[in-house]
Design a protein around this motif. Structure first.
Motif, short mmCIF file in Angstrom:
data_model
loop_
_atom_site.label_atom_id
_atom_site.label_comp_id
_atom_site.label_asym_id
_atom_site.label_seq_id
_atom_site.Cartn_x
_atom_site.Cartn_y
_atom_site.Cartn_z
N ILE A 151 10.23 8.84 -8.89
CA ILE A 151 10.29 8.46 -7.47
C ILE A 151 8.93 8.72 -6.84
O ILE A 151 8.33 9.77 -7.08
CB ILE A 151 11.38 9.27 -6.74
N VAL A 152 8.47 7.76 -6.06
CA VAL A 152 7.26 7.98 -5.26
C VAL A 152 7.67 8.01 -3.80
O VAL A 152 8.23 7.05 -3.27
CB VAL A 152 6.20 6.87 -5.49
N ILE A 153 7.41 9.15 -3.17
CA ILE A 153 7.57 9.25 -1.71
C ILE A 153 6.19 8.88 -1.17
O ILE A 153 5.19 9.48 -1.56
CB ILE A 153 7.97 10.67 -1.29
N THR A 154 6.15 7.89 -0.31
CA THR A 154 4.85 7.36 0.11
C THR A 154 4.14 8.28 1.09
O THR A 154 4.70 8.68 2.11
CB THR A 154 5.01 5.96 0.72
N ASP A 155 2.89 8.59 0.72
CA ASP A 155 1.99 9.28 1.65
C ASP A 155 1.43 8.19 2.56
O ASP A 155 1.88 8.02 3.69
CB ASP A 155 0.91 10.01 0.82
N LYS A 156 0.48 7.41 2.04
CA LYS A 156 -0.06 6.29 2.82
C LYS A 156 0.32 4.97 2.15
O LYS A 156 0.22 4.85 0.92
CB LYS A 156 -1.58 6.39 2.89
N GLN A 165 -3.85 0.32 6.05
CA GLN A 165 -3.67 -0.50 7.23
C GLN A 165 -2.91 -1.77 6.88
O GLN A 165 -2.84 -2.17 5.72
CB GLN A 165 -5.03 -0.86 7.83
N PHE A 166 -2.37 -2.40 7.92
CA PHE A 166 -1.68 -3.67 7.75
C PHE A 166 -2.33 -4.70 8.65
O PHE A 166 -2.50 -4.46 9.84
CB PHE A 166 -0.19 -3.53 8.09
N GLU A 167 -2.71 -5.81 8.06
CA GLU A 167 -3.36 -6.88 8.82
C GLU A 167 -2.40 -8.03 9.03
O GLU A 167 -1.70 -8.44 8.10
CB GLU A 167 -4.57 -7.43 8.04
N GLN A 168 -2.39 -8.55 10.26
CA GLN A 168 -1.55 -9.71 10.53
C GLN A 168 -2.33 -10.70 11.40
O GLN A 168 -3.08 -10.28 12.28
CB GLN A 168 -0.29 -9.26 11.26
N ARG A 177 -3.11 -2.84 12.03
CA ARG A 177 -2.27 -1.72 12.50
C ARG A 177 -2.25 -0.62 11.44
O ARG A 177 -2.31 -0.89 10.24
CB ARG A 177 -0.85 -2.20 12.78
N SER A 178 -2.13 0.61 11.93
CA SER A 178 -2.08 1.77 11.05
C SER A 178 -0.75 1.82 10.30
O SER A 178 0.29 1.43 10.84
CB SER A 178 -2.26 3.04 11.91
N THR A 179 -0.77 2.31 9.08
CA THR A 179 0.46 2.40 8.27
C THR A 179 0.88 3.86 8.07
O THR A 179 1.34 4.24 7.00
CB THR A 179 0.23 1.73 6.90
N GLU A 180 0.72 4.65 9.13
CA GLU A 180 1.10 6.06 9.08
C GLU A 180 2.62 6.22 8.97
O GLU A 180 3.36 5.55 9.69
CB GLU A 180 0.67 6.72 10.39
N PHE A 253 6.35 -2.31 6.92
CA PHE A 253 7.42 -1.37 7.29
C PHE A 253 6.82 -0.17 8.03
O PHE A 253 7.27 0.19 9.12
CB PHE A 253 8.15 -0.92 6.01
N ALA A 254 5.78 0.42 7.43
CA ALA A 254 5.14 1.59 8.06
C ALA A 254 4.50 1.20 9.39
O ALA A 254 4.66 1.91 10.39
CB ALA A 254 4.09 2.16 7.11
N ALA A 255 3.81 0.06 9.41
CA ALA A 255 3.09 -0.35 10.63
C ALA A 255 4.05 -0.61 11.79
O ALA A 255 3.85 -0.11 12.90
CB ALA A 255 2.26 -1.60 10.34
N MET A 256 5.12 -1.36 11.54
CA MET A 256 6.04 -1.69 12.63
C MET A 256 6.79 -0.46 13.13
O MET A 256 6.97 -0.28 14.33
CB MET A 256 7.03 -2.78 12.20
N CYS A 257 7.22 0.40 12.20
CA CYS A 257 7.95 1.60 12.63
C CYS A 257 7.03 2.50 13.44
O CYS A 257 7.45 3.10 14.44
CB CYS A 257 8.52 2.34 11.42
#
Ligand code: R2B
Ligand code: URA
Length: 309
Positions: A151-156, A165-168, A177-180, A253-257
């Motif tokens: 299992i990988v729990i995502t850091d970044k 980052q996420f580009e749209q 947008r940041s993917t924190e 997912f990270a960026a929108m949340c």
């Protein structure tokens, strides 16, 4: 908590940050969540969803139904599992199941599919006046230098250039947008992983791509524009950047949340080690057991948070 001080003493109030970030929504008389086949006029969203505290999303409708049944068993719900109905039965785009405070939703494959689902889900949580919700993506991935089943729990969540980052493209311009993700939830999951059996787990970066084949450096697609040596060089570079798995939804997912004040975590199991191959050739029953791992880990956290264990 946002402190919204309007300057008018009768209007001073403290409120929790809203899950939506769009001034245009306030002026709408009705909001149709088209891909869920739900609407603010035809459905009593606060009554249907007001008690939701945990949302789990994953690619496949069947897996998310199985997860709902598993949660039903784990929370020892009095009702029958046969009563768990697809709330989105009016559409075959996504499936949604609710078990007590847990919502289980499918998101399909890839960034466009999950992002449409998340727009409507985040509005749903807002219309339903939910508070303190935690969202998990429980998924599958390709591992980088990890044994299958890890299992990988995502850091970044990083893009194909290993940038967090996420580009749209919006109105013909690229917005970034940041993917924190939520650090505390990730640490809590990591701690619980050590309390469970058959749960090898790492905390590392996850690369999100827009393709399963060439986009993930696979040599076995219908087309391939690079050599075997170039593939391995790219995977080694990814590994150096701290990437331990590759999937197709984590960045948006990270960026929108993050923009919508929703606490989020990404928990994916690896189905293969990409240094050893590209095809997923593990027997079906073993793959099924691997796919249950993120579900078991997240269910464990939910039970802890609900004070059941
Ligand atoms: C993991 O698995 C799917 C592709 O097989 C994709 O949705 C992802 O992120
Ligand atoms: N999902 C992916 O996106 N890549 C893999 O290699 C396996 C599952």
């Amino acid at each position: 908590i946002l402190i919204n001080n309007t300057g008018n003493k009768h209007n001073n109030y403290i409120r929790q940050a809203k899950y939506v970030n769009n001034p245009h929504l306030d002026g709408m008389e009705e909001d149709i969540l088209y891909h869920f086949s739900l609407s603010t006029k035809t459905h009593d969203l606060p009554q249907m969803f007001g008690d939701v505290k945990f949302v789990c999303v994953g690619g496949s409708p069947n897996r998310m139904r199985t997860f709902a049944e598993y949660i039903h068993e784990q929370l020892e719900m009095p009702s029958n599992t046969a009563d768990i109905k697809d709330i989105c039965e009016g559409t075959d785009r996504y499936s949604m199941y609710k078990v007590g405070p847990v919502l289980s939703i499918s998101h399909g494959v890839g960034v466009p599919s999950i992002s449409i689902m998340l727009h409507e889900l985040i509005k749903l949580l807002y219309h339903a006046r939910c508070r303190g919700v935690i969202i998990f993506r429980i998924g599958t991935s390709g591992g980088i230098g990890l044994a299958a089943g890890t299992i990988v729990i995502t850091d970044k969540a990083v893009d194909s250039f290993f940038r967090p980052q996420f580009e749209q493209v919006v109105l013909g311009k690229v917005i970034t947008r940041s993917t924190e993700l939520d650090v505390d939830i990730a640490q809590e999951l990591l701690q619980y992983s050590s309390e469970l059996t058959d749960m090898p787990t790492v905390f590392a970066n996850t690369m999100c791509t827009h393709d399963f084949y060439e986009g993930q450096g696979r040599l076995d697609g219908a087309l391939c524009s690079f050599s075997t040596e170039e593939k391995f060089e790219y995977l080694r570079k990814a590994s150096k950047a701290g990437v331990r798995n590759i999937e197709m939804e984590s960045s948006v997912f990270a960026a929108m949340c993050h923009v919508c004040n929703l606490k989020a975590a990404v928990v994916c199991v690896t189905l293969l080690n990409r240094f050893e191959g590209d095809q997923i050739s593990t027997p079906h029953d073993i793959l099924m057991e691997y796919q249950q791992r993120p579900q078991r880990l997240v269910a464990h956290l939910i039970k802890k948070r609900l004070g059941l264990i």
